[in-house]
Design a protein around this motif. Structure first.
Motif, PDB file in Angstrom:
ATOM      1  N   UNK A 122       0.842  -1.315   0.065  1.00 14.81           N
ATOM      2  CA  UNK A 122      -0.116  -0.115  -0.039  1.00 14.81           C
ATOM      3  C   UNK A 122       0.837   1.197   0.034  1.00 14.81           C
ATOM      4  N   UNK A 123       0.731   2.113  -0.893  1.00 17.74           N
ATOM      5  CA  UNK A 123       1.333   3.234  -1.036  1.00 17.74           C
ATOM      6  C   UNK A 123       0.376   4.467  -1.096  1.00 17.74           C
ATOM      7  N   UNK A 124       0.494   5.430  -0.191  1.00 19.09           N
ATOM      8  CA  UNK A 124      -0.335   6.660  -0.195  1.00 19.09           C
ATOM      9  C   UNK A 124       0.547   7.662  -0.246  1.00 19.09           C
ATOM     10  N   UNK A 125       0.279   8.723  -1.308  1.00 22.26           N
ATOM     11  CA  UNK A 125       1.163   9.742  -1.220  1.00 22.26           C
ATOM     12  C   UNK A 125       0.370  10.842  -1.335  1.00 22.26           C
ATOM     13  N   UNK A 126       1.199  11.851  -0.437  1.00 23.25           N
ATOM     14  CA  UNK A 126       0.384  13.221  -0.183  1.00 23.25           C
ATOM     15  C   UNK A 126       1.681  14.217  -0.278  1.00 23.25           C
ATOM     16  N   UNK A 127       1.670  14.960  -1.561  1.00 25.96           N
ATOM     17  CA  UNK A 127       2.825  15.791  -1.906  1.00 25.96           C
ATOM     18  C   UNK A 127       2.204  17.056  -2.526  1.00 25.96           C
ATOM     19  N   UNK A 128       3.019  18.339  -2.347  1.00 26.79           N
ATOM     20  CA  UNK A 128       2.643  19.605  -3.081  1.00 26.79           C
ATOM     21  C   UNK A 128       2.630  19.375  -4.505  1.00 26.79           C
ATOM     22  N   UNK A 129       1.693  19.965  -5.216  1.00 27.80           N
ATOM     23  CA  UNK A 129       1.876  19.833  -6.597  1.00 27.80           C
ATOM     24  C   UNK A 129       2.341  21.292  -7.136  1.00 27.80           C
ATOM     25  N   UNK A 130       1.992  22.179  -6.395  1.00 24.15           N
ATOM     26  CA  UNK A 130       2.728  23.848  -6.269  1.00 24.15           C
ATOM     27  C   UNK A 130       3.941  23.942  -5.698  1.00 24.15           C
ATOM     28  N   UNK A 131       4.533  25.066  -6.107  1.00 28.34           N
ATOM     29  CA  UNK A 131       5.953  25.152  -5.654  1.00 28.34           C
ATOM     30  C   UNK A 131       5.525  25.660  -4.315  1.00 28.34           C
ATOM     31  N   UNK A 132       6.066  25.117  -3.250  1.00 26.26           N
ATOM     32  CA  UNK A 132       5.975  25.559  -1.764  1.00 26.26           C
ATOM     33  C   UNK A 132       6.400  27.064  -1.665  1.00 26.26           C
ATOM     34  N   UNK A 133       5.860  27.786  -0.875  1.00 23.41           N
ATOM     35  CA  UNK A 133       6.052  29.232  -0.559  1.00 23.41           C
ATOM     36  C   UNK A 133       6.995  29.322   0.491  1.00 23.41           C
ATOM     37  N   UNK A 134       7.560  30.187   0.651  1.00 21.61           N
ATOM     38  CA  UNK A 134       8.617  30.599   1.784  1.00 21.61           C
ATOM     39  C   UNK A 134       7.613  31.175   3.020  1.00 21.61           C
ATOM     40  N   UNK A 135       8.256  31.254   4.032  1.00 24.22           N
ATOM     41  CA  UNK A 135       7.484  31.635   5.169  1.00 24.22           C
ATOM     42  C   UNK A 135       7.018  33.204   4.923  1.00 24.22           C
ATOM     43  N   UNK A 136       8.093  33.961   4.207  1.00 24.83           N
ATOM     44  CA  UNK A 136       7.761  35.235   4.221  1.00 24.83           C
ATOM     45  C   UNK A 136       6.629  35.696   3.174  1.00 24.83           C
ATOM     46  N   UNK A 137       6.656  34.419   2.254  1.00 18.61           N
ATOM     47  CA  UNK A 137       5.393  34.770   1.078  1.00 18.61           C
ATOM     48  C   UNK A 137       4.245  34.346   1.797  1.00 18.61           C
ATOM     49  N   UNK A 138       4.097  33.038   2.911  1.00 15.22           N
ATOM     50  CA  UNK A 138       2.897  32.863   3.695  1.00 15.22           C
ATOM     51  C   UNK A 138       2.510  34.096   4.545  1.00 15.22           C
ATOM     52  N   UNK A 139       3.547  34.804   4.912  1.00 13.99           N
ATOM     53  CA  UNK A 139       3.189  35.795   6.001  1.00 13.99           C
ATOM     54  C   UNK A 139       2.098  37.108   5.041  1.00 13.99           C
ATOM     55  N   UNK A 140       2.473  37.153   3.888  1.00 18.84           N
ATOM     56  CA  UNK A 140       1.689  38.185   2.921  1.00 18.84           C
ATOM     57  C   UNK A 140       0.307  37.665   2.696  1.00 18.84           C
ATOM     58  N   UNK A 141      -0.074  36.426   2.743  1.00 14.74           N
ATOM     59  CA  UNK A 141      -1.493  36.120   2.703  1.00 14.74           C
ATOM     60  C   UNK A 141      -2.488  36.433   3.461  1.00 14.74           C
TER      61      UNK A 141
END
Length: 141
Positions: A122-141
């Motif tokens: 059994x393989x279950x994959x959970x992974x980002x499809x988008x390029x991950x944002x930096x913490x600084x980019x997340x702070x501007x959300x």
């Protein structure tokens, strides 16, 4: 069955690899040989959860390559491949990981009850499809 030739045939690997693997698992205390058959020492074995491991990365890569092979060669009635792409709240990743672990344990309990006649992975994959944002980019959300 506990015969290395039979195991080799069922897993489509060499008999030498079966013997080497059984020997290693025995030395690690994962299996033991009693009354003419190999038996597990534990119901399940868990690897590290948060510590990066090159060996685990390589094992996961082999699992994914095998999954591709199975996808192309195995009838749909003998396999289950699913996929969902979704927008997510990344603050809930750890909750998702816990749910996946719980699901895996429950599925093992179900599938390992009664007589066993095949070996599945059994393989279950959970992974980002988008390029991950930096913490600084997340702070501007």
């Amino acid at each position: 069955q506990s015969d290395p030739a039979w195991i080799s045939k069922r897993l489509a690997i060499s008999e030498a690899r079966v013997k080497k693997s059984l020997g290693l698992m025995m030395r690690l205390g994962i299996v033991f040989f009693r009354n003419g058959e190999w038996q597990r020492n534990h119901n399940s074995i868990t690897t590290t959860k948060e510590i990066p491991s090159r060996a685990l990365v390589e094992a996961h890569k082999k699992d994914l390559l095998k999954a591709i092979e199975v996808l192309e060669k195995t009838p749909v009635t003998n396999r289950s491949f699913t996929s969902v792409t979704m927008p997510i709240n990344t603050a809930k990743i750890e909750d998702a990981r816990k749910l996946i672990r719980k699901f895996r344990r429950n599925l093992c309990l179900l599938m390992e009850s009664g007589p066993k006649d095949e070996v599945y992975n059994l393989n279950i994959q959970l992974y980002p499809v988008t390029c991950l944002r930096t913490d600084e980019e997340k702070a501007h959300l």
